[in-house]
Every structure is written in C-alpha cells, then in structure tokens.
Design an enzyme around this catalytic site. Structure first.
Site, PDB file in Angstrom:
ATOM      1  N   ASP A  97       0.876  -1.278   0.030  1.00 39.70           N
ATOM      2  CA  ASP A  97      -0.005   0.011  -0.043  1.00 39.70           C
ATOM      3  C   ASP A  97       0.954   1.135   0.017  1.00 39.70           C
ATOM      4  O   ASP A  97       0.853   1.852   0.894  1.00 39.70           O
ATOM      5  CB  ASP A  97      -0.992  -0.122   1.231  1.00 39.70           C
ATOM      6  CG  ASP A  97       0.128  -0.316   2.564  1.00 39.70           C
ATOM      7  OD1 ASP A  97       1.008  -0.437   2.635  1.00 39.70           O
ATOM      8  OD2 ASP A  97      -0.636   0.258   3.327  1.00 39.70           O
ATOM      9  N   HIS A 100       9.421   0.134   8.470  1.00 43.36           N
ATOM     10  CA  HIS A 100       8.828  -0.828   8.833  1.00 43.36           C
ATOM     11  C   HIS A 100       8.979  -2.190   7.720  1.00 43.36           C
ATOM     12  O   HIS A 100       9.539  -3.232   8.104  1.00 43.36           O
ATOM     13  CB  HIS A 100       7.329  -0.867   9.168  1.00 43.36           C
ATOM     14  CG  HIS A 100       7.254   0.205  10.394  1.00 43.36           C
ATOM     15  ND1 HIS A 100       6.984  -0.008  11.519  1.00 43.36           N
ATOM     16  CD2 HIS A 100       6.866   1.803   9.907  1.00 43.36           C
ATOM     17  CE1 HIS A 100       6.649   1.177  12.282  1.00 43.36           C
ATOM     18  NE2 HIS A 100       6.621   1.922  11.216  1.00 43.36           N
TER      19      HIS A 100
HETATM   20  C1  BDR Z   1       2.860  -0.187   8.685  1.00 43.52           C
HETATM   21  O1  BDR Z   1       1.767   0.393   8.447  1.00 43.52           O
HETATM   22  C2  BDR Z   1       1.974   1.438   7.437  1.00 43.52           C
HETATM   23  O2  BDR Z   1       1.714   2.723   7.748  1.00 43.52           O
HETATM   24  C3  BDR Z   1       3.443   1.276   6.862  1.00 43.52           C
HETATM   25  O3  BDR Z   1       3.466   1.281   5.469  1.00 43.52           O
HETATM   26  C4  BDR Z   1       3.674  -0.282   7.386  1.00 43.52           C
HETATM   27  O4  BDR Z   1       3.393  -1.154   6.417  1.00 43.52           O
HETATM   28  C5  BDR Z   1       3.666   0.023   9.866  1.00 43.52           C
HETATM   29  O5  BDR Z   1       2.676  -0.040  10.965  1.00 43.52           O
HETATM   30 CA    CA Z   2       2.955  -0.735   3.985  1.00 47.68          CA
END
Ligand code: BDR
Ligand code: CA
Length: 314
Positions: free
Chosen positions: A10, A241
């Site tokens: 995403d 992340h």
């Molecule tokens: C996850 O949530 C999204 O905002 C980031 O892309 C990552 O996949 C981190 O909690």
């Molecule tokens: Ca993500």
C-alpha cells in the site's frame, strides 16, 4: 538462484523503501506488486506502485489492483497524516504512465503460486485483505507457497494505532485472522522489531549518495514521514517498517524468533491485537495447538542498516 517474491503493498513511504530494495537486490526476482488499500486508497496504491516501477526502470513488473476496503465493517480512513495526501509525502509527483495488469491482486497471487509451486514467497506489507481473498480463491495455496513473511502485528511492543495493535493488522483484523489461521510457514515481522530500528537523516543521505535516483526519491518522500515520527522529540528520525521483511528473507540468521500461536482480536476495544502464545505455553484451547507462526523479536540492527545502504548502492 534468486528468490521469487510477490510484494503485497500500500505505497506508502516505507513501502517505497522496501520495493526499491527488492528491485535493487540481485537476490530477489519480483514477480509482481499486488496493491491493496491501507496507507492510501487502493487506486492511489496502484498508481504509486506503477510510479515506483517507472523510477526503477522495472516497467515489466506487473502491478495489480486489489481490495479497496476491509473484509468486514467500515471502510478505512487511511494514513495520510503519516504518508501525505499522495502517499509519497506530498511531493506532487506526476501520475504514472504505465497500465495495470488486468487481474485482481488475489487472482495474480493465485496464478503465480500455481505457476511456480513451492517457489514463491509472499511479502505482505499492507493490510492482509488480498492474501485472505487469495486463500478463499484457492484453499490449497498454503501447501504451494514457499513462505509468507509479513510486516504487521506486535507481540510485546505497544501498538501504533491503539495501545495494542499495529496498523496493517488493525486495518483488517478479520483478514489477518484468516491469514494467521492458515497452515503455511509464516513469519511475523512486527513492531517488536520495526519500531525499535530508527533511521536518521545521515542514513537517508547515505542512500541518496549510493543511488541518486532511488535513494534520492526515498530521501525526498521521507521528509514528511520524518516530520510525523519526530513530533515531540529532539532527534529527527523515522521507521522503515516494511523493508525488514526482505532483510529477514535474505538473512533469517540475524533474527531471533519464537514460534507462537497468533490470534487476532476483532473486538472494537482491542481491534487488531495480535495475541501471541509461545508454542508449549498454551494452557487452554485454542492456545494448545497450531498453526504456529515465527514471531520475530530481535534483530542485529547494525547489519540490517548496513545491508540497506549496500543494496541501494549496487
Ligand atoms: C505499517 O503501516 C503502514 O503505515 C506502513 O507502511 C507499514 O506497513 C506499519 O505499522
Ligand atoms: Ca505498508
């Protein structure tokens, strides 16, 4: 031989960092980018994934459109406050020129896994809606997928949406429960690791120095992201992340993992909590039997940090 992967994504700033890392590494063969709602609406996810392919000169990599809302319940409100109105830190990049593969994300996953049985690693770095849908389309998927390495959840660290839940799981807890309940080799890279690893401006400058186009783009889009993560603290830094999933696929020996039964809360108060019970520690059902996931708890941070810089500079 390179690892065949499908990144379910995403994009999203840390998604962009992960996708470029996968494109840069000769150890990955990216079969496709399957998009899903999450940080941004799904049509924006898809446009952003096409932009990333164009920037990286990977216009031959298929990009698909996936699920636009969670399995059950209200539509998402997205995370523009973290990733910007455009999902790329408000940089006003022109729309992508490329076209989407006509298949849905779930159908694409099913097709690829059946084309290469036993070879494909799924790397979900957004809400798990497409993966749950793929499981419904082809219930034999778990026996044909090599592994699932997902970014999401948390075992011991606090949540980042509510006190106990991580965003990807919180966005679609029903789909996440379907995915954790499937009998496949699954590794959860959650906030226990991804919230601890912090990246500063020196790191972003090093990425740009190593690769002016891709590192430069990540540096540019990450300024908005750093503003979000640095609110109320002295040092300017952010979390990447999603890319840690790929470091795990390349170097599982750098990670400490524990086998756990993972179940996802769909209650409103604890929505998206990944309740993790170590194997052998369950006292009553459903905790005394599997399936069990590998839950990552620690990583060698210096090695991961260095790996990103090295691969971006290749
Ligand atoms: C996850 O949530 C999204 O905002 C980031 O892309 C990552 O996949 C981190 O909690
Ligand atoms: Ca993500």
């Amino acid at each position: 031989m390179s690892e065949k992967i499908i990144i379910d994504t995403d994009p999203g700033i840390d998604d962009a960092m992960a996708i470029f890392f996968a494109f840069q590494s000769p150890k990955f063969d990216v079969l496709g980018l399957t998009t899903v709602f999450g940080n941004v609406p799904v049509d924006m996810s898809a446009n952003n994934a096409l932009i990333l392919c164009e920037l990286a000169g990977k216009t031959d990599v298929p990009v698909t459109l996936g699920m636009s809302r969670p399995w059950f319940g209200r539509p998402s409100t997205y995370a523009h406050f973290v990733h910007g109105n455009d999902g790329f830190g408000d940089i006003n990049h022109p729309p992508a020129k490329g076209k989407l593969d006509p298949r849905s994300s779930a159908q694409f996953i099913v097709d690829m896994v059946n084309q290469y049985p036993g070879e494909v690693s799924l790397v979900p770095i957004g809400p798990l809606t497409n993966i749950a849908a793929a499981l419904r389309l082809d219930p034999t998927l778990p026996s044909k997928v090599k592994q699932v390495v997902l970014m999401g959840g948390t075992a011991r660290a606090p949540g980042n949406v509510n006190p106990v839940a991580e965003a990807n799981i919180w966005n679609d807890p029903y789909a996440a429960q379907i995915v954790f309940a499937a009998e496949w080799p699954l590794t959860m890279i959650g906030l226990d690791i991804t919230d601890t690893l912090r990246f500063n401006q020196d790191f972003l400058d090093a990425l740009e120095q190593g690769n002016s186009v891709l590192g430069g783009f990540v540096n540019k889009i990450s300024q908005f992201y750093m503003d979000f993560y640095s609110q109320g603290q002295a040092q300017r830094e952010c979390r990447f992340h999603d890319v840690i999933t790929l470091a795990y696929i390349l170097h599982p020996e750098w990670f400490e993992v524990e086998q756990c039964k993972v179940m996802v809360s769909t209650d409103e108060l604890t929505r998206g909590q990944t309740v993790c019970c170590p194997k052998g520690k369950g006292i009553s059902e459903p905790w005394t039997s599997g399936p069990y996931a590998n839950v990552a708890l620690k990583v060698d941070e210096d090695k991961v940090n260095q790996l990103y810089k090295t691969v971006y500079a290749l």
